[in-house]
Design a protein around this motif. Sequence first.
Motif, PDB file in Angstrom:
ATOM      1  N   CYS A  39       0.849  -1.179   0.000  1.00  0.00           N
ATOM      2  CA  CYS A  39       0.000   0.000   0.000  1.00  0.00           C
ATOM      3  C   CYS A  39       0.890   1.236   0.000  1.00  0.00           C
ATOM      4  O   CYS A  39       2.094   1.154   0.242  1.00  0.00           O
ATOM      5  CB  CYS A  39      -0.944   0.004   1.190  1.00  0.00           C
ATOM      6  SG  CYS A  39      -0.149  -0.115   2.787  1.00  0.00           S
ATOM      7  N   VAL A  51      -3.663   0.517  -2.918  1.00  0.00           N
ATOM      8  CA  VAL A  51      -3.177  -0.827  -2.608  1.00  0.00           C
ATOM      9  C   VAL A  51      -2.831  -1.507  -3.925  1.00  0.00           C
ATOM     10  O   VAL A  51      -3.362  -1.149  -4.976  1.00  0.00           O
ATOM     11  CB  VAL A  51      -4.214  -1.653  -1.815  1.00  0.00           C
ATOM     12  CG1 VAL A  51      -4.410  -1.090  -0.418  1.00  0.00           C
ATOM     13  CG2 VAL A  51      -5.545  -1.723  -2.544  1.00  0.00           C
ATOM     14  N   CYS A  75      -3.113   5.179   3.441  1.00  0.00           N
ATOM     15  CA  CYS A  75      -3.050   3.721   3.561  1.00  0.00           C
ATOM     16  C   CYS A  75      -1.628   3.363   3.950  1.00  0.00           C
ATOM     17  O   CYS A  75      -0.701   3.579   3.177  1.00  0.00           O
ATOM     18  CB  CYS A  75      -3.450   3.060   2.252  1.00  0.00           C
ATOM     19  SG  CYS A  75      -3.619   1.276   2.419  1.00  0.00           S
ATOM     20  N   ASN A  77      -0.765   0.204   5.872  1.00  0.00           N
ATOM     21  CA  ASN A  77      -0.443  -1.179   6.155  1.00  0.00           C
ATOM     22  C   ASN A  77      -1.448  -2.117   5.514  1.00  0.00           C
ATOM     23  O   ASN A  77      -2.635  -1.810   5.461  1.00  0.00           O
ATOM     24  CB  ASN A  77      -0.412  -1.389   7.674  1.00  0.00           C
ATOM     25  CG  ASN A  77       0.315  -2.647   8.065  1.00  0.00           C
ATOM     26  OD1 ASN A  77      -0.192  -3.739   7.851  1.00  0.00           O
ATOM     27  ND2 ASN A  77       1.488  -2.499   8.638  1.00  0.00           N
ATOM     28  N   ILE A  78      -0.971  -3.268   5.053  1.00  0.00           N
ATOM     29  CA  ILE A  78      -1.824  -4.304   4.485  1.00  0.00           C
ATOM     30  C   ILE A  78      -1.331  -5.647   5.001  1.00  0.00           C
ATOM     31  O   ILE A  78      -0.117  -5.849   5.137  1.00  0.00           O
ATOM     32  CB  ILE A  78      -1.834  -4.240   2.940  1.00  0.00           C
ATOM     33  CG1 ILE A  78      -2.889  -5.175   2.344  1.00  0.00           C
ATOM     34  CG2 ILE A  78      -0.454  -4.495   2.369  1.00  0.00           C
ATOM     35  CD1 ILE A  78      -3.142  -4.951   0.863  1.00  0.00           C
ATOM     36  N   GLN A  79      -2.253  -6.539   5.350  1.00  0.00           N
ATOM     37  CA  GLN A  79      -1.914  -7.866   5.844  1.00  0.00           C
ATOM     38  C   GLN A  79      -2.845  -8.888   5.206  1.00  0.00           C
ATOM     39  O   GLN A  79      -3.999  -8.588   4.904  1.00  0.00           O
ATOM     40  CB  GLN A  79      -2.067  -7.938   7.375  1.00  0.00           C
ATOM     41  CG  GLN A  79      -1.131  -7.045   8.143  1.00  0.00           C
ATOM     42  CD  GLN A  79       0.316  -7.464   8.019  1.00  0.00           C
ATOM     43  OE1 GLN A  79       0.640  -8.651   7.956  1.00  0.00           O
ATOM     44  NE2 GLN A  79       1.210  -6.482   7.977  1.00  0.00           N
ATOM     45  N   PHE A  87      -7.117  -9.605   1.904  1.00  0.00           N
ATOM     46  CA  PHE A  87      -6.218  -8.732   2.655  1.00  0.00           C
ATOM     47  C   PHE A  87      -7.031  -7.784   3.524  1.00  0.00           C
ATOM     48  O   PHE A  87      -8.184  -7.475   3.232  1.00  0.00           O
ATOM     49  CB  PHE A  87      -5.345  -7.905   1.702  1.00  0.00           C
ATOM     50  CG  PHE A  87      -4.474  -8.749   0.826  1.00  0.00           C
ATOM     51  CD1 PHE A  87      -3.311  -9.322   1.328  1.00  0.00           C
ATOM     52  CD2 PHE A  87      -4.797  -8.980  -0.495  1.00  0.00           C
ATOM     53  CE1 PHE A  87      -2.500 -10.107   0.525  1.00  0.00           C
ATOM     54  CE2 PHE A  87      -4.003  -9.760  -1.308  1.00  0.00           C
ATOM     55  CZ  PHE A  87      -2.843 -10.324  -0.799  1.00  0.00           C
ATOM     56  N   ALA A  89      -6.529  -3.918   5.035  1.00  0.00           N
ATOM     57  CA  ALA A  89      -5.697  -2.718   4.932  1.00  0.00           C
ATOM     58  C   ALA A  89      -6.163  -1.689   5.954  1.00  0.00           C
ATOM     59  O   ALA A  89      -7.351  -1.573   6.235  1.00  0.00           O
ATOM     60  CB  ALA A  89      -5.780  -2.127   3.529  1.00  0.00           C
ATOM     61  N   TRP A  91      -6.845   2.004   6.487  1.00  0.00           N
ATOM     62  CA  TRP A  91      -7.099   3.170   5.655  1.00  0.00           C
ATOM     63  C   TRP A  91      -7.677   4.257   6.544  1.00  0.00           C
ATOM     64  O   TRP A  91      -8.713   4.056   7.164  1.00  0.00           O
ATOM     65  CB  TRP A  91      -8.095   2.833   4.553  1.00  0.00           C
ATOM     66  CG  TRP A  91      -7.628   3.233   3.203  1.00  0.00           C
ATOM     67  CD1 TRP A  91      -7.070   4.418   2.845  1.00  0.00           C
ATOM     68  CD2 TRP A  91      -7.658   2.453   2.015  1.00  0.00           C
ATOM     69  NE1 TRP A  91      -6.753   4.426   1.515  1.00  0.00           N
ATOM     70  CE2 TRP A  91      -7.103   3.232   0.981  1.00  0.00           C
ATOM     71  CE3 TRP A  91      -8.115   1.179   1.720  1.00  0.00           C
ATOM     72  CZ2 TRP A  91      -6.987   2.781  -0.332  1.00  0.00           C
ATOM     73  CZ3 TRP A  91      -7.997   0.726   0.430  1.00  0.00           C
ATOM     74  CH2 TRP A  91      -7.436   1.520  -0.581  1.00  0.00           C
TER      75      TRP A  91
END
Length: 161
Positions: A39, A51, A75, A77-79, A87, A89, A91
Amino acid sequence: MKMAPGGSPLWVRIFKFASGAGEQISQIIEDSEGHIAGCGLFGLGSLTGFVFRYNPATDQVDWVRENPVNPQSFCYNIQEKAAGGNFLATWSYHNSPAPGSFDDANLVEINRNTGAITGTPYAYTYGSSESFLDIKQRAGFWYTAGRYTYGAAFGGMRAGL
């Protein structure tokens, strides 16, 4: 950039992900299929989050999505929710449309195959200005780190989990 264990560069890729200028990737992960999901932000004044998912084996971008909900967003972080799953995220929306809020922290589910937002984002509006900068899963629970504001203005801004 992909680097060898000793730190020497193996390859570098440059992308044009977003519709505006000033792009930067803020975070990347390797998902359970070996793709890179990440992201970032773009913009020179108002910032907008995006993203993406990239397949390094084929050197192809699977998808890129700008935030369709609010053009002023962050944004960070994304997991991957679970191996092979969608995923999640973090936001954060600036000038949120939610009543009584200036910034709102949101968790947004992203479809792993299309990049589309899945369902309704989880909006957290416990104070007047919240943001999520990180998210981690441990023992089945999700933890977020960021900012919580009680009351109003800068004097009430505190680090929050």
